[in-house]
Design an enzyme around this catalytic site. Structure first.
Site, PDB file in Angstrom:
ATOM      1  N   CYS A   1     -13.624  19.186   0.874  1.00  0.00           N
ATOM      2  CA  CYS A   1     -14.400  19.590   2.052  1.00  0.00           C
ATOM      3  C   CYS A   1     -15.817  19.042   2.004  1.00  0.00           C
ATOM      4  O   CYS A   1     -16.425  18.806   3.043  1.00  0.00           O
ATOM      5  CB  CYS A   1     -14.441  21.109   2.163  1.00  0.00           C
ATOM      6  SG  CYS A   1     -12.853  21.794   2.626  1.00  0.00           S
TER       7      CYS A   1
ATOM      8  N   GLU B   1     -14.753  17.150  -7.008  1.00  0.00           N
ATOM      9  CA  GLU B   1     -15.515  17.647  -5.856  1.00  0.00           C
ATOM     10  C   GLU B   1     -16.686  18.442  -6.374  1.00  0.00           C
ATOM     11  O   GLU B   1     -16.560  19.205  -7.341  1.00  0.00           O
ATOM     12  CB  GLU B   1     -14.650  18.527  -4.957  1.00  0.00           C
ATOM     13  CG  GLU B   1     -15.501  19.158  -3.848  1.00  0.00           C
ATOM     14  CD  GLU B   1     -14.728  19.723  -2.681  1.00  0.00           C
ATOM     15  OE1 GLU B   1     -13.540  20.050  -2.855  1.00  0.00           O
ATOM     16  OE2 GLU B   1     -15.322  19.843  -1.600  1.00  0.00           O
TER      17      GLU B   1
ATOM     18  N   ASN C   1     -10.245  14.335   5.439  1.00  0.00           N
ATOM     19  CA  ASN C   1      -9.803  15.334   4.471  1.00  0.00           C
ATOM     20  C   ASN C   1      -9.300  16.566   5.211  1.00  0.00           C
ATOM     21  O   ASN C   1     -10.095  17.261   5.855  1.00  0.00           O
ATOM     22  CB  ASN C   1     -10.972  15.745   3.565  1.00  0.00           C
ATOM     23  CG  ASN C   1     -10.578  16.821   2.577  1.00  0.00           C
ATOM     24  OD1 ASN C   1      -9.778  16.583   1.677  1.00  0.00           O
ATOM     25  ND2 ASN C   1     -11.105  18.028   2.757  1.00  0.00           N
ATOM     26  N   GLU C   2      -8.011  16.794   5.157  1.00  0.00           N
ATOM     27  CA  GLU C   2      -7.435  18.010   5.750  1.00  0.00           C
ATOM     28  C   GLU C   2      -7.919  18.229   7.177  1.00  0.00           C
ATOM     29  O   GLU C   2      -8.153  19.363   7.591  1.00  0.00           O
ATOM     30  CB  GLU C   2      -7.808  19.249   4.927  1.00  0.00           C
ATOM     31  CG  GLU C   2      -7.307  19.232   3.512  1.00  0.00           C
ATOM     32  CD  GLU C   2      -7.516  20.556   2.788  1.00  0.00           C
ATOM     33  OE1 GLU C   2      -8.186  21.440   3.333  1.00  0.00           O
ATOM     34  OE2 GLU C   2      -6.991  20.689   1.672  1.00  0.00           O
TER      35      GLU C   2
HETATM   36  O1  AHR Z   1     -10.096  21.911  -3.771  1.00  0.00           O
HETATM   37  C1  AHR Z   1     -10.849  22.828  -3.052  1.00  0.00           C
HETATM   38  C2  AHR Z   1     -10.747  22.619  -1.560  1.00  0.00           C
HETATM   39  O2  AHR Z   1      -9.440  22.778  -1.143  1.00  0.00           O
HETATM   40  C3  AHR Z   1     -11.107  21.246  -1.059  1.00  0.00           C
HETATM   41  O3  AHR Z   1     -12.453  21.093  -0.855  1.00  0.00           O
HETATM   42  C4  AHR Z   1     -10.377  21.138   0.224  1.00  0.00           C
HETATM   43  O4  AHR Z   1     -10.047  19.815   0.535  1.00  0.00           O
HETATM   44  C5  AHR Z   1      -9.189  22.029   0.028  1.00  0.00           C
HETATM   45  O5  AHR Z   1      -9.023  22.893   1.066  1.00  0.00           O
END
Ligand code: AHR
Length: 797
Positions: free
Chosen positions: A397, A206, A528-529
């Site tokens: 994120c 990321e 994602n989440e």
């Molecule tokens: O890994 C860091 C963050 O943790 C990521 O962006 C998110 O998906 C999670 O909350």
């Protein structure tokens, strides 16, 4: 309090509660102003309606989900209402001013559906029942005692788990100071084996902590395109990181190089501008660096460009560019560094006439695999060394972004650099998109990893601070339905771009970028989440069905929230199971003791439901270091994941990279600065698993002389076989403060070539290297040093 005692108290409290249970009690919801109003909804009961008892000592049954982490997520003046025979509602204000009302529903007061938010003014006219309830703050209900008992049981269990999960390596060692070395016998039942995933260990990339720009992406010039702005960071602008020794740097936008890259700098005769790179530019004597820049000068301007050290002394040859073009032209040149410095800068002097410049870029020639627009060789190699079987990108994120406009659009990240569309990075900096989808896919191919792009499910981050269409901040909202077709088409185009013939519309662009052969994309993550709201579900289902219809061979990976339990996990699993999504992405960042105590987490998983991609996980301890304690807990847990490699198909530790001085999230797997990389114990564990993967899990058993369950669960083992080499691989973890001797006579290993790799260090050590010994003779006994992870690789004959 001792755990056994607590468990006993729990049982006694349940029994005694049953012994005296009333038929019904009064129940009400309330909150306190504590923790800046972030403690959420508490529930109290009373036998007489006057004297109230807080359940779980102000346990938080529901928290506000409104707004961003940190400054928001507050609850004011909640009312808890029994809406129907089966449903509870909680209404509350999200700030003291009573402007926005939050509404949440639950059937059991434990699992809550996603919250909705309305302006209070709107509530007054549209929802009089809610408005009335809010004005009658202390709503009291007569409820059966069984409801209260269930809540008490839940809070007791939580309290028990909190104590269990707070045990650290240090507190365990102190409590077990007299623990003697432990003896175990290991037996392996070669006749009982099962197929497991051969993609178990991958990496999660990321762009946070400066992982891309200033990190893996080898570009050395920061703000090369003069596109920094206040969306990236309040104090940033087009001239950030550039110094004009003659005063202000002039930025213009008329007739830019590309509409996606509208700003450029205009230098007057005599201007000297300097770029400081990302905290300086590290150069090595004798190494070559590729310079390129766009230039425009109607009146024959010229530029002299050189690398200088922090005193202004030249550290490379000087490059002169005669710019006699009234339209933009790209110039290229090569620097050779004549000395090694960590903090060089790029200096550009304008001579003669006014000259405009843009996209000023500098790359080391030695990138990973010498690719142009490539990756930093040392970081890329460290990732490759894990032998990851897949790489997820670009987040996290970052993939779904802060608000709808910040959703990562893959099409903005491909093509010529000057035409890529930069954006703000929700982690508080800038994305050039120089490291884009083409570069991600190319890197995956270079390291033998399956590409796993994750795209937004038509919704942005559930903690977005950017307003969605209702004008209320803080919730994920969704792409308007009439724009979803185009959004879905973008996703289908990605698959065509990655996989189709070079004569197709999108395949042609891939080929033009340098890759005529398909990339052979097999997996795609959607979401994602995310909050498992109706808005999410509708959009996810549309995307999923479209991919399935057009590309049935692609494995779509859904999302089940940011925790290992709770509303998004539960509703996400229900939703994905009903839709028959092939795999879901689980995330959990947990204390080491959670991993130690939940080694059976996947043993209980239903094998008929979606497979699992454990896409983000890590052990977190106080201070959030990556040390031997966290690494060994992860190793221990990974042994249990290998055992469940028939249901867990993929895992990736998160996050992967962090630049020193720019780290927003700890712990990470690899830390770095401009000239060094620092591998953590967690990295070594991933590498030991990645380079010792198998595709068959073989049943094995431990018998031990120590009958204490807390001792036993700090020793783990996993036996796999790698079909390609035929090697048998035994992994053994010892998280105890004493040695463990393992009797392996049952394995009959005397005539085998064995390589033994051991990672050992005290729990708080952060820099530990594994040691490998080859041709090891075991003499039927193997010693696992205290706090160690051992891998035995038994070579096939
Ligand atoms: O890994 C860091 C963050 O943790 C990521 O962006 C998110 O998906 C999670 O909350």
């Amino acid at each position: 309090m001792k755990k056994g005692l607590l468990a006993l108290l729990f049982v006694v409290s349940v029994m005694s509660a049953f012994a005296q249970q009333p038929d019904s009690v009064f129940v009400k919801g309330y909150t306190t102003g504590k923790n800046e109003n972030k403690n959420g909804l508490h529930i109290a009961y009373s036998f007489d309606g006057k004297n109230w008892i807080s359940i779980g000592n102000e346990f938080s049954f529901l928290r506000s989900d409104y707004g961003r982490w940190g400054s928001s997520k507050k609850m004011y003046d909640p009312v808890l209402v029994k809406n129907s025979t089966t449903e509870w509602a909680c209404y509350f204000f999200t700030e003291a001013e009573h402007k926005v009302v939050a509404v949440a529903y639950s059937s059991d007061l434990l699992l809550w559906k996603p919250q909705d938010y309305f302006l209070y003014e709107e509530v007054k006219t549209r929802f009089p029942a809610i408005s009335n309830a809010l004005s009658n703050a202390a709503v009291i209900h007569k409820q059966p005692w069984s409801l209260v008992q269930a809540l008490i049981n839940h809070t007791d269990l939580e309290a028990y788990r909190n104590i269990q999960y707070s045990v650290t390596a240090q507190s365990f060692a102190e409590k077990n100071a007299s623990l003697k070395p432990v003896h175990v016998s290991l037996s392996v039942n070669m006749g009982n084996k099962k197929k497991i995933s051969d993609k178990l260990v991958g990496v999660f990339f990321e762009d946070l902590n400066y992982a891309a720009d200033g990190g893996l992406y080898a570009e050395l010039i920061q703000n090369r395109d003069f596109e920094y702005n206040s969306n990236d960071r309040r104090e940033w602008n087009s001239a950030t990181n550039w110094i004009n020794k003659n005063g202000k740097l002039v930025i213009e936008t008329a007739q830019p190089v590309s509409k996606n890259n509208p700003h450029y700098a205009v230098l007057q005769n005599g201007d000297v501008i300097v770029n400081n790179g990302f905290d300086g530019i590290a150069v090595t004597a004798g190494e070559k660096y590729d310079l390129s820049l766009f230039v425009r000068s109607a009146n024959k301007g010229s530029l002299s460009i050189v690398l200088i050290d922090s005193n202004g002394t030249k550290v490379s040859n000087e490059v002169n560019i005669a710019a006699n073009t009234s339209s933009w032209k790209q110039y290229q040149a090569v620097f050779t560094a004549n000395t090694s410095v960590k903090h060089a800068r790029l200096s550009i002097t304008a001579k003669k006439q006014e000259t405009a410049i843009d996209l000023v870029s500098l790359f080391p020639q030695k990138t990973f695999k010498n690719r142009k627009n490539g990756l930093r060789a040392d970081l890329a190699q460290a990732i490759a060394d894990i032998k990851p079987r897949f790489m997820r990108f670009p987040g996290g994120c970052l993939a779904h972004g802060n608000g709808l406009d910040n959703i990562y659009r893959w099409k903005n990240s491909i093509g010529k650099l000057e035409e890529r569309k930069p954006d703000f990075n929700l982690w508080g900096y800038h994305q050039t998109m120089g490291l884009g989808y083409y570069e991600y896919f190319q890197f995956c191919e270079d390291i033998g990893a399956e590409p796993l792009p994750v795209l937004a499910a038509g919704v942005p981050c559930q903690n977005s601070s950017h307003h969605h269409q209702t004008g209320i901040a803080g919730q994920q909202g969704g792409i308007p339905l009439n724009e979803m077709e185009a959004y879905i088409q973008d996703i289908l185009d990605l698959i065509e771009w990655a996989n189709a013939d070079k004569n197709t519309t999108w395949g042609k662009l891939r080929a033009a970028a340098g890759h005529p052969a398909p990339f052979n994309l097999k997996y795609i993550g959607i979401g994602n989440e995310d909050l498992i709201s109706e808005v999410f579900k509708e959009r996810f289902a549309m995307i999923y069905k479209a991919i399935k219809a057009k590309y049935p061979a692609i494995t779509v990976i859904g999302t089940v929230g940011p925790f290992y339990e709770g509303s998004d996990y539960s509703f996400g699993w229900d939703f994905a199971s009903k839709l028959e999504v092939p795999m879901v992405d689980e995330h959990y960042y947990v204390p080491p003791a959670w991993l130690i105590n939940n080694q059976d987490f996947y043993d209980k998983y239903d094998r008929t439901k979606p497979k699992v991609y454990l896409g983000e996980y890590a052990a977190h301890v106080r201070g959030r270091p990556n040390n031997m304690e966290t690494a060994l807990a992860e190793a221990l847990y990974l042994c249990s994941v290998e055992r469940n490699g028939d249901v867990v198909e993929m895992t990736s530790y998160a996050p992967l990279l962090a630049k020193e001085g720019h780290t927003q999230w700890n712990p990470d797997m690899i830390y770095f600065n401009n000239s060094e990389i620092k591998l953590t114990p967690g990295y070594e564990v991933q590498k030991m698993f990645g380079t010792n993967a198998g595709d068959e899990y073989i049943e094995s058993n431990f018998t031990t002389d120590n009958l204490n369950a807390d001792v036993q669960k700090r020793i783990a083992k996993s036996v796999v076989r790698d079909a390609k080499t035929g090697d048998l691989i035994i992994k053994l973890v010892n998280l105890l403060p004493v040695e463990v001797s393992v009797d392996v006579k049952d394995l009959n290993l005397s005539n085998y070539n064995i390589a033994k790799t051991v990672l050992q260090g005290n729990p708080d050590e952060k820099s530990v290297k594994p040691v490998t010994t080859t041709d090891v003779v075991l003499n039927n006994k193997l010693v696992l040093p205290k706090y160690s992870f051992t891998v035995l690789r038994i070579k096939a004959k």
